[in-house]
Enzyme design. Structure first.
Site, PDB file in Angstrom:
ATOM      1  N   CYS A  37       0.858  -1.260   0.113  1.00 18.75           N
ATOM      2  CA  CYS A  37      -0.007  -0.070   0.032  1.00 18.75           C
ATOM      3  C   CYS A  37       0.797   1.369   0.112  1.00 18.75           C
ATOM      4  CB  CYS A  37      -1.001   0.101   1.129  1.00 18.75           C
ATOM      5  SG  CYS A  37      -2.108  -1.303   1.098  1.00 18.75           S
ATOM      6  N   HIS A  79      -3.325   7.323   1.956  1.00 17.32           N
ATOM      7  CA  HIS A  79      -3.783   5.941   1.417  1.00 17.32           C
ATOM      8  C   HIS A  79      -5.230   5.922   1.995  1.00 17.32           C
ATOM      9  CE1 HIS A  79      -3.934   1.697   0.443  1.00 17.32           C
ATOM     10  NE2 HIS A  79      -3.905   1.418   1.956  1.00 17.32           N
ATOM     11  N   ASN A 106     -10.103  -0.034  -0.233  1.00 11.50           N
ATOM     12  CA  ASN A 106      -8.631  -0.074  -0.261  1.00 11.50           C
ATOM     13  C   ASN A 106      -7.968  -0.520  -1.595  1.00 11.50           C
ATOM     14  OD1 ASN A 106      -5.677  -0.283  -0.034  1.00 11.50           O
ATOM     15  ND2 ASN A 106      -6.220  -1.235   2.159  1.00 11.50           N
TER      16      ASN A 106
END
Length: 323
Positions: A114, A250, A280
């Site tokens: 990520c 993020h 996500n």
């Protein structure tokens, strides 16, 4: 004079299939309310059969190039942040390079889960300020739907697919915080936290594997480490929290995003939030959010943006840039 890596264009791509939370109620002991209350996610996009990380990356890159008034032939280097490359090799980046008709230069993948796009931005900045490249295409693209254990309600409802891209170009600045472009980067990793977030497959197992996560522990590390790296990057840039126009984090979990903003002393009015619509998307989430922020009219030229992310490894970091 100082060389800066300045944003010339941005773009994103999302698969057509939209999956609302309610769809998971058919196969899991979960609900729309349960998912929203714990993550802020309302829907996400899943790649179609035959749609890949490289094909989505190509679509996002084409939009970024168009916004910049450039073509693949104008790019010196291509960096693709992903944990879900189409093949073990060649790199997904080289496949995008071919798709864009980019015959010169070079292309490579960056794998920091990520945090991948933050790492890729840092690498692109280094290439530009060192003179190794004048224009760098930086992409984040993921098909995390292919790593999900569909019986694990704690993870499979959180992730989605998509891609985002930026074109960075070398431009002269004054070496001051008022310059446009990337002003500072701050990167970290600590492999002792591997068990908190990982995929239980790979060449050692002969399987693709599934994503595994200790959500509570990841949350605890995320808030602390994201706020710290953002402050560190701002300090390197000669700026403070009061100078920030936008945090573009993020997009993992709305509670993490809110808690990090609070820890930085910033209002949610200064945060670009897309997690409710995308879930996500790992390394794709920051470029997706940057592109959507521009599309919404939130991010404008001259704005100071802080991007920060944490992912498996653990790996984390932040980039400060003036749009």
């Amino acid at each position: 004079m100082t060389v800066r890596a300045v944003v010339r264009g941005v773009g994103h791509y999302l698969p057509e299939r939209v999956v609302p939370n309610a769809e998971f109620e058919k196969s899991l002991d979960t609900s729309d309310e349960w998912i929203r209350s714990r993550s802020g996610i309302e829907r996400r996009h899943f790649a179609a059969e035959g749609e890949t990380t490289s094909s989505m990356a190509t679509a996002a890159a084409e939009k970024a190039l168009s916004a910049a008034g450039l073509t693949g032939a104008d790019i010196d280097a291509l960096i693709l942040a992903t944990s879900t490359a189409d093949f073990t090799f060649p790199s997904a980046a080289s496949m995008v390079q071919a798709n864009l008709g980019m015959k010169g230069g070079f292309a490579f993948d960056v794998q920091a889960v990520c945090a991948g796009f933050v790492y890729a931005l840092s690498q692109a900045n280094a290439l530009i300020i060192s003179g190794q490249a004048s224009r760098v295409l930086v992409i984040g693209s993921e098909t995390f739907s292919k790593l999900m254990d569909w019986t694990d309600r704690s993870t499979c409802v959180l992730f989605g697919d998509g891609a985002g891209a930026l074109v960075l170009e070398a431009q002269e600045g004054e070496g001051a915080p008022s310059d446009r472009g990337i002003l500072a980067t701050d990167l970290h990793s600590d492999g002792s936290y591997r068990e908190l977030l990982y995929v239980d497959g790979g060449v050692s197992t002969g399987t693709t594997g599934h994503l595994r996560m200790q959500g509570r522990e990841v949350f605890r590390h995320a808030v602390e480490k994201l706020a710290a790296t953002a402050h560190a990057a701002l300090g390197k840039a000669g700026l403070g929290a009061d100078d920030v126009d936008w945090i573009v984090p993020h997009q993992a979990n709305l509670r993490i995003i809110s808690a990090t903003a609070q820890k930085m002393g910033l209002s949610m009015d200064k945060v670009v939030v897309t997690v409710q619509d995308h879930g996500n998307t790992s390394a794709a989430s920051i470029p997706l959010a940057l592109s959507v922020g521009v599309e919404r009219g939130q991010i404008a030229e001259g704005d100071v943006c802080v991007t920060e992310a944490i992912g498996g490894g653990l790996a984390w970091g932040a980039v400060v840039l003036r749009w």
